[in-house]
Design a protein around this motif. Structure first.
Motif, PDB file in Angstrom:
ATOM      1  N   THR A 210       0.617  -1.362  -0.005  1.00 26.92           N
ATOM      2  CA  THR A 210       0.104   0.052  -0.023  1.00 26.92           C
ATOM      3  C   THR A 210       0.974   1.111   0.152  1.00 26.92           C
ATOM      4  OG1 THR A 210      -1.625  -1.150   1.237  1.00 26.92           O
ATOM      5  CG2 THR A 210      -1.852   1.211   1.079  1.00 26.92           C
ATOM      6  N   PRO A 211       0.605   2.132  -0.978  1.00 24.55           N
ATOM      7  CA  PRO A 211       1.463   3.335  -0.856  1.00 24.55           C
ATOM      8  C   PRO A 211       1.501   3.997   0.657  1.00 24.55           C
ATOM      9  CG  PRO A 211       0.204   3.335  -3.118  1.00 24.55           C
ATOM     10  CD  PRO A 211      -0.445   2.114  -1.947  1.00 24.55           C
ATOM     11  N   ASP A 212       2.634   4.721   0.849  1.00 31.18           N
ATOM     12  CA  ASP A 212       2.693   5.463   2.142  1.00 31.18           C
ATOM     13  C   ASP A 212       1.551   6.474   2.333  1.00 31.18           C
ATOM     14  OD1 ASP A 212       4.755   3.795   2.485  1.00 31.18           O
ATOM     15  OD2 ASP A 212       6.406   5.127   1.700  1.00 31.18           O
ATOM     16  N   HIS A 213       1.237   7.217   1.235  1.00 33.79           N
ATOM     17  CA  HIS A 213       0.393   8.318   1.504  1.00 33.79           C
ATOM     18  C   HIS A 213      -1.177   7.872   1.603  1.00 33.79           C
ATOM     19  CE1 HIS A 213       0.286   7.632  -3.116  1.00 33.79           C
ATOM     20  NE2 HIS A 213      -0.934   8.271  -2.766  1.00 33.79           N
ATOM     21  N   ILE A 214      -1.318   6.415   1.466  1.00 35.94           N
ATOM     22  CA  ILE A 214      -2.852   6.154   1.484  1.00 35.94           C
ATOM     23  C   ILE A 214      -3.008   5.590   2.821  1.00 35.94           C
ATOM     24  CG2 ILE A 214      -4.209   4.324   0.443  1.00 35.94           C
ATOM     25  CD1 ILE A 214      -3.968   6.309  -1.285  1.00 35.94           C
ATOM     26  N   HIS A 234     -12.109  -6.525   1.559  1.00 39.45           N
ATOM     27  CA  HIS A 234     -11.339  -7.069   0.654  1.00 39.45           C
ATOM     28  C   HIS A 234     -10.653  -5.909  -0.183  1.00 39.45           C
ATOM     29  CE1 HIS A 234     -13.635 -10.755   1.483  1.00 39.45           C
ATOM     30  NE2 HIS A 234     -12.578 -11.581   0.998  1.00 39.45           N
ATOM     31  N   ILE A 235      -9.812  -5.349   0.574  1.00 35.80           N
ATOM     32  CA  ILE A 235      -9.540  -3.973  -0.205  1.00 35.80           C
ATOM     33  C   ILE A 235      -7.739  -4.183  -0.552  1.00 35.80           C
ATOM     34  CG2 ILE A 235      -9.003  -1.451   0.043  1.00 35.80           C
ATOM     35  CD1 ILE A 235     -11.114  -1.346   2.286  1.00 35.80           C
ATOM     36  N   HIS A 236      -7.546  -3.882  -1.569  1.00 38.93           N
ATOM     37  CA  HIS A 236      -6.213  -3.734  -2.117  1.00 38.93           C
ATOM     38  C   HIS A 236      -5.845  -2.475  -2.768  1.00 38.93           C
ATOM     39  CE1 HIS A 236      -5.551  -8.233  -1.278  1.00 38.93           C
ATOM     40  NE2 HIS A 236      -6.718  -8.264  -1.753  1.00 38.93           N
ATOM     41  N   VAL A 237      -4.814  -1.774  -2.357  1.00 36.60           N
ATOM     42  CA  VAL A 237      -4.155  -0.566  -3.116  1.00 36.60           C
ATOM     43  C   VAL A 237      -2.776  -0.787  -3.428  1.00 36.60           C
ATOM     44  CG1 VAL A 237      -4.376   1.948  -3.061  1.00 36.60           C
ATOM     45  CG2 VAL A 237      -5.995   0.691  -1.937  1.00 36.60           C
ATOM     46  N   TRP A 238      -2.635  -0.331  -4.731  1.00 39.65           N
ATOM     47  CA  TRP A 238      -1.339  -0.830  -5.076  1.00 39.65           C
ATOM     48  C   TRP A 238      -0.760   0.193  -6.440  1.00 39.65           C
ATOM     49  CZ3 TRP A 238      -4.955  -3.670  -6.694  1.00 39.65           C
ATOM     50  CH2 TRP A 238      -5.094  -4.093  -8.212  1.00 39.65           C
ATOM     51  N   HIS A 239       0.435   0.361  -6.446  1.00 34.54           N
ATOM     52  CA  HIS A 239       0.912   1.174  -7.826  1.00 34.54           C
ATOM     53  C   HIS A 239       1.377   0.141  -9.026  1.00 34.54           C
ATOM     54  CE1 HIS A 239       1.434   5.361  -6.579  1.00 34.54           C
ATOM     55  NE2 HIS A 239       2.039   5.239  -5.746  1.00 34.54           N
TER      56      HIS A 239
END
Length: 300
Positions: A210-214, A234-239
């Motif tokens: 997960t990005p640092d700012h998220i 079921h959350i995923h956040v990525w670059h």
């Protein structure tokens, strides 16, 4: 699956090509000059420049690959190629730094006279050449991690040349030949600092962290304010790369609505995610009272 299109800074590969040509010239000049003058700092700067040439070529190849269109076999295309280039470039910065430190310590205890005039002139040449390369890539580096890795290589080269210049002047007027080793170590320490930072950043992206700012909890709080939303889980956040920030999740609706109504709800969620969190690509699975884990983060 939704994607919000935004204006993207167009990274120019020709700036990399110019930087490569300039660095080939300075590498050859510094290597020859270092061998003639006997300056370890100059030779180490030449080796660093050579590693930069390889890194810039790698960055250029990755840049070209990242522009290829997606296919059935490569549904994301080669967008992550630039992350790999950034990782490799950062790794080489750190490895070269430790090699320089080893050589500098050995030379410190066995100093010998150095042709300082040649060191000074070649250091000035290095400052000019690397300074131009830094200017070429500065704007691109603000928008692209691959270009940032190339930019950092060139910036450290320029600073290294400044250090070599200072050392050359001190050797010329005071005969302090041990300064050559000290300057080499200072250059290496700086390489380790900037290289490690970039290495951590690129590793996090490659590992889909997960990005640092998220803040996942903040995303949930904001999405839950939208009428019709039951629970986001079921959350995923990525670059995917520097330009694309992805989110995938399950959205449990508060009511058993039609798909056309869910489309309206989805548009609201996508707009919120883009405006508040700069997430421009979403993949949300609709649900209604489905029996499954409802935690924010679930190991799939």
């Amino acid at each position: 699956m939704g994607e919000i299109h935004i204006h993207k800074h167009e990274v120019k590969g020709k700036n990399l090509v110019l930087s490569i040509l300039l660095n080939v010239i300075i590498t050859i000049a510094q290597l020859i000059g270092g061998l003639i003058s006997g300056s370890l700092a100059l030779i180490s700067d030449a080796l660093h420049n050579f590693s930069d040439v390889l890194s810039l070529v790698f960055s250029l190849v990755a840049h070209k690959l990242s522009r290829r269109k997606a296919t059935i076999g490569n549904t994301f295309g080669y967008k992550r190629a630039e992350l790999i280039a950034a990782f490799v470039n950062a790794s080489t910065l750190v490895i070269v730094a430790f090699i320089l430190i080893y050589g500098a310590i050995e030379r410190f205890f066995n100093p010998h006279p150095i042709e300082s005039n040649l060191v000074i002139w070649l250091a000035l040449l290095g400052i000019i050449v690397n300074g131009l390369s830094v200017l070429f890539l500065k704007k691109d580096a603000e928008h692209n991690i691959n270009m940032k890795s190339a930019y950092l290589h060139l910036l450290t080269d320029m600073l290294a040349s400044v250090a070599v210049l200072v050392g050359g002047i001190l050797m010329k007027f005071y005969g302090w030949f041990w300064v050559d080793s000290v300057m080499t170590i200072l250059i290496a320490v700086y390489l380790i600092v900037v290289g490690t930072k970039l290495l951590i950043q690129s590793t996090k992206m490659l590992m889909l962290f997960t990005p640092d700012h998220i803040n996942i909890k903040e995303i949930v709080r904001e999405v839950h304010k939208i009428k019709g939303v039951g629970k986001l889980h079921h959350i995923h956040v990525w670059h995917l790369n520097d330009e694309e920030l992805h989110l995938e999740a399950h959205l449990d609706c508060s009511e058993d609505i039609k798909m056309s109504e869910f489309n309206v709800l989805l548009e609201k969620v996508e707009l919120l995610l883009f405006q508040k969190f700069n997430i421009n690509h979403t993949n949300i699975q609709p649900e209604f009272k489905k029996i499954d884990p409802k935690d924010f983060i679930v190991q799939d």
